[in-house]
Design an enzyme around this catalytic site. Structure first.
Site, PDB file in Angstrom:
ATOM      1  CB  SER A  42      45.809  -0.207   3.955  1.00  0.00           C
ATOM      2  OG  SER A  42      44.980  -1.356   4.043  1.00  0.00           O
ATOM      3  CB  THR A  43      40.420   0.508   0.830  1.00  0.00           C
ATOM      4  OG1 THR A  43      41.255   2.369   0.224  1.00  0.00           O
ATOM      5  CG2 THR A  43      39.281   1.112   1.027  1.00  0.00           C
ATOM      6  CB  CYS A  44      41.458  -2.952   3.922  1.00  0.00           C
ATOM      7  SG  CYS A  44      41.183  -4.522   2.714  1.00  0.00           S
ATOM      8  N   GLY A  45      41.976  -1.118   6.539  1.00  0.00           N
ATOM      9  CA  GLY A  45      42.546  -0.177   7.711  1.00  0.00           C
ATOM     10  C   GLY A  45      42.454   1.130   7.883  1.00  0.00           C
ATOM     11  CG  HIS A  56      46.429  -6.014   4.332  1.00  0.00           C
ATOM     12  ND1 HIS A  56      45.338  -6.557   5.090  1.00  0.00           N
ATOM     13  CD2 HIS A  56      46.111  -4.999   3.539  1.00  0.00           C
ATOM     14  CE1 HIS A  56      43.789  -6.783   3.746  1.00  0.00           C
ATOM     15  NE2 HIS A  56      44.597  -5.608   3.470  1.00  0.00           N
TER      16      HIS A  56
END
Length: 404
Positions: free
Chosen positions: A343-346, A120
């Protein structure tokens, strides 16, 4: 401070992800945001509305606050299987990963870290940042199912390795990593092991003391607790360089007045996860398998990502060759289904998933990532909505794609 009873609620929230819940909407994006359990909110409310002291204050309200903080710390410790004095309350798993990686690396004297190619961003970014400070990082590969080999970790270790850091499971592939076997490698080498436990805690058996883990990241929202709260468990005696300096709260590792209501909420969420996790996991596995097996029959152009077994109980990830994952997510949203692509964070980079590329998928195939994550209020009816709506969406988008 007396909290309301937390044992009688059995319904589901009437709001999800900030909007009024439609009776027809299927919410299958729990990894991005899990609705807060109303039982948790009930316990937190007095700490948000009433007269509550600062845990550092020397009057009686401060003493009450310290006791509430101590109780929350003990509950988190029971969930992770470690000593309460190892729990450090933070703003979330991202801060926990940053504190673990930089806190170990910047204390000296080792100048080398080991991680993997599928982490992550909250783990991979601080590792990359340390390269600017003159440290070296080795990212070990994964196999076609996204799994890390303990032997590859062993071969990556050097005399100056100060930390091995990885996720217990991957949020894009759903692959569960062999953290116990990796811990045996790091323990034999005398190198601390940091594990990001998001996705795993409360669903799969994990205990830091028994498993040989030295640092562990925890997210409250991953447990249906409040967002913006988390913890890092640190093996007592392990020295870290703090990243936030000030008055020295949280044993000097995280200065700043503690988020007391958030910590209490995390503690309650941890308590429920420990008590109800096994039953919830069994239910999620049945629903996940219903989704995976149903799509295998109804939508042959979708391919399951990651292993069929040895994956997170709440996770089902796919790729749709010739179709962009973002297009799938938008079409599903119009059909009343919330899902994710990568991944929403990426997602801000707009690049194909680095996780899927590391697993051997081509760039175009990796762009077709689609993932469903189930949670506490997922129902069989929601799964059936996906089984009915997704196959024609995939075929329609494939027919319109120049790459299909």
């Amino acid at each position: 401070r007396t909290a309301p009873s937390t044992t009688s609620w059995s319904g589901r929230p009437d709001r999800l992800a900030g909007g009024v819940r439609s009776a027809r909407r299927a919410y299958l994006d729990y990894s991005d945001f899990a609705p807060v359990d109303p039982r948790v909110l009930g316990v937190m409310r007095p700490f948000l509305e009433g007269w509550v002291g600062n845990p550092a204050a020397r009057h009686s309200l401060g003493e009450e606050a310290r006791e509430s903080l101590r109780a929350a710390r003990a509950k988190v410790a029971r969930l992770v299987g470690g000593r309460p004095d190892g729990v450090v309350f933070l703003s979330g798993a991202t801060e926990a990963n940053n504190l673990a990686v930089k806190g170990i690396a910047l204390r000296g004297p080792g100048r080398h870290l080991v991680t993997t190619l599928v982490e992550h961003p909250s783990l991979s970014a601080p590792c990359r940042d340390l390269i600017k400070a003159g440290l070296e990082v080795t990212a070990v590969p994964v196999d076609a199912e996204g799994r890390v080999s303990p032997d590859d970790v062993r071969r990556a270790l050097r005399a100056d390795t100060c930390l091995v850091a990885l996720g217990a499971a991957n949020g894009e592939s759903g692959t569960v990593q062999p953290w116990k076997a990796i811990a045996a490698v790091t323990r034999a080498a005398g190198v601390p092991l940091h594990v990001d436990a998001v996705g795993v805690l409360g669903r799969l058996p994990l205990a830091v003391e028994a498993d040989g883990i030295d640092l562990l990241a925890v997210s409250a929202n991953d447990l249906c607790g409040p967002p913006g709260v988390g913890a890092l468990w640190v093996r007592p005696g392990l020295r870290l360089a703090p990243q936030l300096l000030g008055s020295g709260q949280e044993s000097g590792l995280r200065s700043g007045t503690e988020n007391l209501a958030g910590a209490v909420g995390l503690g309650v969420a941890a308590e429920f996860a420990l008590r109800e996790g096994a039953a919830e996991t069994g239910r999620l596995v049945a629903l996940r398998d219903r989704l995976v097996e149903g799509l295998a029959v109804r939508c042959g152009s979708l391919r399951l990502v990651g292993p069929r077994q040895g994956r997170l109980p709440q996770h089902a990830g796919f790729v749709a060759p010739g179709v962009k994952g973002e297009s799938l997510v938008l079409a599903l949203d119009l059909a009343g289904i919330s899902a994710a692509s990568g991944s929403t964070c990426g997602a801000l980079t707009g690049e194909p998933s680095h996780v899927l590329r590391a697993m051997g998928l081509g760039e175009r195939e990796a762009q077709g990532a689609l993932s469903f994550t189930l949670g506490r209020w997922t129902t069989a009816d929601e799964i059936d909505v996906v089984l009915a709506e997704l196959p024609p969406i995939v075929e329609r988008l494939r027919a319109a794609s120049p790459f299909a």
